[in-house]
Design an enzyme around this catalytic site. Sequence first.
Site, mmCIF file in Angstrom:
data_model
loop_
_atom_site.group_PDB
_atom_site.id
_atom_site.type_symbol
_atom_site.label_atom_id
_atom_site.label_comp_id
_atom_site.label_asym_id
_atom_site.label_seq_id
_atom_site.Cartn_x
_atom_site.Cartn_y
_atom_site.Cartn_z
ATOM 1 N N ASP A 172 2.841 -4.511 8.041
ATOM 2 C CA ASP A 172 1.584 -3.796 7.893
ATOM 3 C C ASP A 172 0.464 -4.833 7.955
ATOM 4 O O ASP A 172 0.242 -5.574 6.997
ATOM 5 C CB ASP A 172 1.569 -3.042 6.562
ATOM 6 C CG ASP A 172 0.243 -2.334 6.293
ATOM 7 O OD1 ASP A 172 -0.659 -2.409 7.156
ATOM 8 O OD2 ASP A 172 0.105 -1.732 5.210
ATOM 9 N N LYS A 176 -11.175 -0.857 9.841
ATOM 10 C CA LYS A 176 -11.316 -2.059 9.023
ATOM 11 C C LYS A 176 -11.702 -3.276 9.858
ATOM 12 O O LYS A 176 -11.873 -4.367 9.321
ATOM 13 C CB LYS A 176 -10.004 -2.340 8.269
ATOM 14 C CG LYS A 176 -9.591 -1.242 7.292
ATOM 15 C CD LYS A 176 -8.309 -1.602 6.559
ATOM 16 C CE LYS A 176 -7.728 -0.423 5.786
ATOM 17 N NZ LYS A 176 -8.590 0.036 4.694
ATOM 18 N N CYS A 185 -4.612 2.506 -3.796
ATOM 19 C CA CYS A 185 -3.407 2.960 -3.083
ATOM 20 C C CYS A 185 -2.284 1.933 -3.204
ATOM 21 O O CYS A 185 -1.494 1.745 -2.262
ATOM 22 C CB CYS A 185 -3.709 3.255 -1.621
ATOM 23 S SG CYS A 185 -4.813 4.666 -1.382
ATOM 24 N N GLN A 204 -4.747 -5.511 6.882
ATOM 25 C CA GLN A 204 -5.696 -6.446 6.279
ATOM 26 C C GLN A 204 -5.620 -7.834 6.898
ATOM 27 O O GLN A 204 -6.269 -8.755 6.407
ATOM 28 C CB GLN A 204 -5.448 -6.540 4.769
ATOM 29 C CG GLN A 204 -5.595 -5.238 4.011
ATOM 30 C CD GLN A 204 -7.037 -4.751 3.930
ATOM 31 O OE1 GLN A 204 -7.980 -5.514 4.173
ATOM 32 N NE2 GLN A 204 -7.216 -3.492 3.578
ATOM 33 N N HIS A 261 0.866 -1.182 0.000
ATOM 34 C CA HIS A 261 0.000 0.000 0.000
ATOM 35 C C HIS A 261 0.899 1.226 0.000
ATOM 36 O O HIS A 261 2.028 1.194 0.502
ATOM 37 C CB HIS A 261 -0.861 -0.041 1.265
ATOM 38 C CG HIS A 261 -1.950 0.976 1.332
ATOM 39 N ND1 HIS A 261 -1.710 2.290 1.676
ATOM 40 C CD2 HIS A 261 -3.290 0.873 1.138
ATOM 41 C CE1 HIS A 261 -2.854 2.959 1.685
ATOM 42 N NE2 HIS A 261 -3.831 2.124 1.361
#
Length: 434
Positions: A226, A252, A392, A229, A149
């Site tokens: 990261d 999220k 992104c 997700q 991202h």
Amino acid sequence: MTSIAIPEGMPQYDDVPRFDVTRVRADFPILDREVNGHPLVYLDSANTSHKPRQVLQVLDEHYARHNANVSRSVHTLGTEATEAYEGARAKVAAFVNAPSVDEVVFTKNSTEAINIVAYAFSNASLRADADPRFRLGPGDEIVISEMEHHSNIVPWQLLAERTGATLRWFPVTEQGRLDESGLDDLVTERTKLVSLVHVSNILGTVNATARITERVREVGALLLLDCSQSVPHLPVDVVALDADFVAFTGHKMCGPTGIGVLWGRGELLAAMPPVLGGGSMIETVSMGGSTFAAPPARFEAGTPPIAEAVALGAAVDYLTALDMRAVQWHEKEITAYALDALASVPGLRIFGPTVPVGRGGTISFALGDVHPHDVGQVLDSLGVQVRVGHHCAKPVCTRFGVPAMTRASFYVYTTTGEIDALVGALEQVRKVFD
């Protein structure tokens, strides 16, 4: 419970916890609405998830009954707000198995969490007495990947510009996996930091990081993951991941916007210089200089997103009650069903893994020569909400030779009927643009 037809070859396990998706959907008020005269089909949860009543009620209750600033006042409301805020921190720490609650830093999102680490490197690089693990200069290297991202690309580009370090990256294979063939040449003694996405927001790829982590440890570098997700969608244990830093975001994972998390190893956070200066992050202040509070307060300057943090704690409670193993399995089943269903659409090309192994509930695709913006508009006219664009993650689009992609993404409230609605709507797109 709704029965899902799993494509042949995908294993099924009786001991995996399950939940009733119909009952889960009843917790989300927004799912009752219509869009353009059609029942809402929300397939954009990788962008932001919806919020259950249990979270909305906690947010409302905090503002209605306990609103005050934190860590400043001794009055009743201030004490209640502080206890709720720190209670949320404890819930988040337990959710990701953080060894200490003080390793959880509240931020406004994953982007800010990653930038805190990047600017800590930058600030440390200006001081000769800084911890050498955070000092960068010409000859040092930062390693990321082609599937990141933008929030895990741009901060490192800027850091490299500020310090003279070099940015390098793992390429992506045609199947949408990280190409680790050059691992030993890419991650070397010159590497100071490796920062990778755990689950790709555009390809859905779940990156198995064990081999990379082993190499990172061999060369003495630091590792940031990261997990924007992954934390919302599967059980994440920061100890088992053996990362040094983990970033994720509340909106999220059934929580509100404006709240995120940076988890860092305690001794590393203690070695990092502050990034933002102001109230609450100090130990003492005089006109001649200042000293700084211990983490996490050191990295939470000013009034934090208090109510948002409390509501994130409620989101953690909600997901914990569902059981993250059940969340992961539900999405695996939905993703398997969706991959099978989308394969039946003529002219549709899926980017990333085409099997429900090592992938999450995010599927990006192209439909012939129809531009994704046109696909999205037709789908919206039928009540189907997807995201279109470069997500992104523009380097991924460049890698696969397309200007943009259409993305459908799933969560705890996604049903097979919604996948069927997506496939039916795509057939309408084909008719419009034939």
